[in-house]
Design a protein around this motif. Structure first.
Motif, short mmCIF file in Angstrom:
data_model
loop_
_atom_site.label_atom_id
_atom_site.label_comp_id
_atom_site.label_asym_id
_atom_site.label_seq_id
_atom_site.Cartn_x
_atom_site.Cartn_y
_atom_site.Cartn_z
N GLN A 16 0.90 -1.27 -0.04
CA GLN A 16 0.06 0.05 -0.06
C GLN A 16 0.77 1.39 0.02
O GLN A 16 0.19 2.52 -0.20
CB GLN A 16 -1.21 0.06 1.18
N PHE A 17 2.12 0.96 0.20
CA PHE A 17 2.95 2.26 0.11
C PHE A 17 2.76 3.11 -1.30
O PHE A 17 2.78 2.41 -2.26
CB PHE A 17 4.55 2.13 0.16
N PRO A 18 2.57 4.48 -1.48
CA PRO A 18 2.09 5.20 -2.46
C PRO A 18 3.05 4.96 -3.84
O PRO A 18 2.71 5.28 -4.78
CB PRO A 18 2.13 6.56 -2.32
N HIS A 19 4.27 4.76 -3.68
CA HIS A 19 5.30 4.64 -4.61
C HIS A 19 5.82 3.26 -5.08
O HIS A 19 6.01 2.41 -4.02
CB HIS A 19 6.58 5.38 -4.60
N ASP A 20 5.77 2.45 -6.08
CA ASP A 20 6.33 1.23 -6.40
C ASP A 20 7.77 1.12 -6.00
O ASP A 20 8.41 2.13 -6.23
CB ASP A 20 5.93 0.64 -7.66
N SER A 21 8.37 -0.25 -6.29
CA SER A 21 9.76 -0.24 -6.06
C SER A 21 10.65 0.53 -7.11
O SER A 21 11.81 1.00 -6.73
CB SER A 21 10.29 -1.59 -6.00
N MET A 22 10.52 0.53 -8.33
CA MET A 22 11.14 1.11 -9.58
C MET A 22 11.18 2.61 -9.14
O MET A 22 12.09 3.11 -9.42
CB MET A 22 10.80 0.60 -10.57
N GLU A 23 9.95 3.10 -9.02
CA GLU A 23 9.92 4.56 -8.72
C GLU A 23 10.76 4.75 -7.30
O GLU A 23 11.48 6.03 -7.54
CB GLU A 23 8.37 5.10 -8.37
N MET A 24 10.77 4.23 -6.51
CA MET A 24 11.45 4.40 -5.08
C MET A 24 12.89 4.32 -5.37
O MET A 24 13.69 5.36 -4.93
CB MET A 24 10.89 3.47 -4.00
N ASN A 25 13.53 3.46 -6.33
CA ASN A 25 14.97 3.53 -6.45
C ASN A 25 15.03 4.72 -7.14
O ASN A 25 16.27 5.32 -6.68
CB ASN A 25 15.05 2.23 -7.77
N HIS A 26 14.71 5.28 -8.03
CA HIS A 26 14.80 6.67 -8.64
C HIS A 26 14.60 7.71 -7.78
O HIS A 26 15.54 8.72 -7.68
CB HIS A 26 14.04 6.83 -9.81
N LEU A 27 13.49 7.75 -6.74
CA LEU A 27 13.40 8.98 -5.78
C LEU A 27 14.59 8.93 -4.70
O LEU A 27 14.85 9.91 -4.38
CB LEU A 27 12.15 8.79 -5.46
N VAL A 28 14.81 7.86 -4.03
CA VAL A 28 16.09 7.84 -3.41
C VAL A 28 17.36 8.17 -3.85
O VAL A 28 18.12 8.94 -3.42
CB VAL A 28 15.94 6.38 -2.66
N ALA A 29 17.52 7.41 -5.21
CA ALA A 29 18.81 7.78 -5.62
C ALA A 29 19.36 9.17 -5.86
O ALA A 29 20.13 9.81 -5.75
CB ALA A 29 19.00 6.67 -6.82
N SER A 30 17.90 9.64 -6.46
CA SER A 30 18.22 11.24 -6.87
C SER A 30 18.40 11.99 -5.91
O SER A 30 19.10 13.04 -5.85
CB SER A 30 16.78 11.56 -7.47
N HIS A 31 17.72 11.89 -4.65
CA HIS A 31 18.16 12.57 -3.37
C HIS A 31 19.22 12.38 -2.92
O HIS A 31 19.94 13.43 -2.38
CB HIS A 31 17.14 12.06 -2.19
N VAL A 32 20.14 11.27 -2.97
CA VAL A 32 21.50 11.07 -2.40
C VAL A 32 22.28 11.95 -3.69
O VAL A 32 23.42 12.25 -3.42
CB VAL A 32 21.88 9.72 -2.52
N LEU A 33 22.06 11.49 -4.94
CA LEU A 33 22.85 12.37 -5.92
C LEU A 33 22.79 13.95 -5.77
O LEU A 33 23.70 14.58 -5.87
CB LEU A 33 22.27 12.07 -7.36
N ARG A 34 21.82 14.47 -5.38
CA ARG A 34 21.65 15.89 -5.33
C ARG A 34 22.77 16.29 -4.19
O ARG A 34 23.29 17.45 -4.09
CB ARG A 34 20.33 16.39 -4.83
N GLU A 35 22.89 15.49 -3.06
CA GLU A 35 23.63 16.04 -1.94
C GLU A 35 25.18 15.45 -2.42
O GLU A 35 25.91 15.71 -1.48
CB GLU A 35 23.27 14.94 -0.65
N THR A 36 25.43 14.74 -3.17
CA THR A 36 26.83 14.19 -3.23
C THR A 36 26.89 14.16 -4.88
O THR A 36 26.87 13.10 -5.75
CB THR A 36 27.07 12.80 -2.86
N PRO A 37 27.09 15.27 -5.55
CA PRO A 37 27.18 15.56 -7.09
C PRO A 37 28.19 14.71 -7.65
O PRO A 37 28.12 14.36 -8.87
CB PRO A 37 27.22 17.20 -7.15
N GLU A 38 29.35 14.47 -7.03
CA GLU A 38 30.46 13.73 -7.88
C GLU A 38 30.15 12.23 -7.79
O GLU A 38 30.68 11.41 -8.42
CB GLU A 38 31.73 13.86 -6.81
#
Length: 422
Positions: free
Chosen positions: A120-142
């Motif tokens: 029932q979590f509102p985002h599926d696994s593939m979408e969460m892979n992207h949302l979490v990775a994007s957040h980490v990449l924004r804070e560590t651009p290298e």
């Protein structure tokens, strides 16, 4: 690795346990009990069990201290420090970044793998892979994403109550939980090989007790203390209690030395040891004998010698080292902490009376004929069993014996098993 950000440790069961079918629940319960014993020094730590997983609640204890206690628990294939997050996107993203930064040396590449156990979590696994990775990449651009071969894999397990985030995994001891596969007796000398054989037997789920043969005054008190020290080290891997049976062997060994069968003396000694051990095994409800034999290493470990020696007992003889070379054995001895004690220069009874040319292919009929000609051999074997002293060792983290010995001796014939802790 930053210790204090973690809430819990995820423990993964050994691969051998997972194929046990209907017996799996029993193995998992035994393993959970051993984990609790390994962590009993830590106040308020809680161990929770689910199918195929164990979770340790750290309750503010540093992860590294708890990990040190877990590394020698047999049956654990690996474990990971975990940080819990509320089951919403923002909390998961923030926690994922904290866990990634706590990893230590920052990698060049990573990937995110999300498992959505709560559908029932509102985002599926593939979408969460992207949302979490994007957040980490924004804070560590290298940083860069590498799906196929990342240096670090950041994992998120989303459940209804919370999300669990981790990226570090440490190998465990593997094997089966200690004691899950029956009980055996280990022939423990003061050398390098037998403690390693004992450790390997323990790793396969054997509950072990040790039997040591001494020949005072031919062997010194230091030689016996050396074996006690090795037994204490093996005690560490049991999580509880370990018995060492000390067998007086002087009379039997002297009689063999007087038999004018110099080339057969090692064969005769080893067969007598097995006969004595078999009697002790019956008393202790053990069903196998474990030895440190390595094929071809010494005269008593040729195939012919092992065959004749092994005929002295009906119990199965387990030889974990039989196909290993000395370098492999030493490597394990160093890893488990027995090597430095094993190389101390105190001789055991097996190094005494060694002939210049021991038989490497003894004849069974001749050996049995020699034994039959030794007066009162059976009576001496029974007396050696009767005179055996059992040293009982137990683990405790806070208590010690008043005299500081850390062990208590009891006669083999004693019916009580109320032994002190150390």
């Amino acid at each position: 690795m930053s210790n204090m950000i973690y809430d819990m440790v995820l423990l993964r069961l050994g691969g051998e346990i997972t194929v046990k079918g209907k017996n799996r629940a029993r193995f998992e319960k035994v393993l959970a009990d051993h984990v609790r014993k390994a962590l009993r020094a830590f106040d308020k730590i809680v161990v929770n069990q689910t199918y195929g997983r164990l979770y340790v609640e750290l309750n503010a204890h540093p992860y590294e201290e708890v990990a040190k206690a877990l590394r020698d628990v047999f049956g654990l294939v690996s474990f990971s420090p975990v940080k819990r997050a509320d089951a919403n996107l923002e909390a998961i993203q923030a926690t994922a970044l904290d866990v990634f930064r706590a990893h230590g040396k920052q990698p060049d590449t990573f990937k995110v793998t999300v498992k959505r156990g709560w559908k029932q979590f509102p985002h599926d696994s593939m979408e969460m892979n992207h949302l979490v990775a994007s957040h980490v990449l924004r804070e560590t651009p290298e940083l860069k994403v590498n799906i196929r071969n990342p240096e670090v894999e950041l994992r998120v397990d989303i459940q209804k109550d919370a999300a669990y985030v981790y990226c570090d995994t440490e190998a465990g001891a593997g094997g089966f939980p200690y004691g899950a596969n029956g009980k055996g007796l280990l022939l423990l000398s003061g050398g390098i090989d037998s403690p390693v054989a004992g450790w390997l037997g323990m790793r396969k789920g054997l509950e072990l007790e040790a039997v040591h043969f001494y020949s005072y005054p031919f062997t010194s008190e230091q030689a016996k203390e050396k074996v006690v020290t090795l037994a204490k080290r093996l005690l560490h891997f049991t999580g509880g209690k370990f018995k060492l049976h000390l067998v007086p062997f002087t009379e039997i060994q002297t009689r063999f030395a007087q038999s004018n069968q110099e080339r057969l003396i090692i064969t005769l000694m080893r067969r007598a040891m097995l006969r004595i051990t078999e009697i002790i095994a019956a008393r202790e409800s053990a069903h196998a004998i474990v030895t440190g034999d390595s094929l071809g290493q010494v005269a008593s470990q040729t195939l012919g010698s092992m065959n004749v020696i092994g005929r002295a007992t009906e119990l199965p003889i387990l030889r974990p080292l039989v196909m290993m070379d000395k370098i492999e054995i030493i490597r394990i001895a160093e890893r488990i902490g027995t090597y430095e004690t094993s190389i101390l220069p105190f001789e055991d009874c097996c190094t005494l009376f060694v002939p210049k040319s021991p038989s490497t292919n003894p004849n069974l009929s001749i050996v049995e004929s020699v034994e039959a000609g030794i007066e009162d051999l059976d009576a001496m074997i029974q007396q050696a069993v009767k005179d055996t002293v059992t040293v009982v060792m137990k683990q405790e983290t806070t208590k010690a014996l008043p005299d500081g010995r850390g062990i208590e001796q009891k006669e083999a014939g004693s019916q009580t098993d109320e032994d002190r802790w150390f």
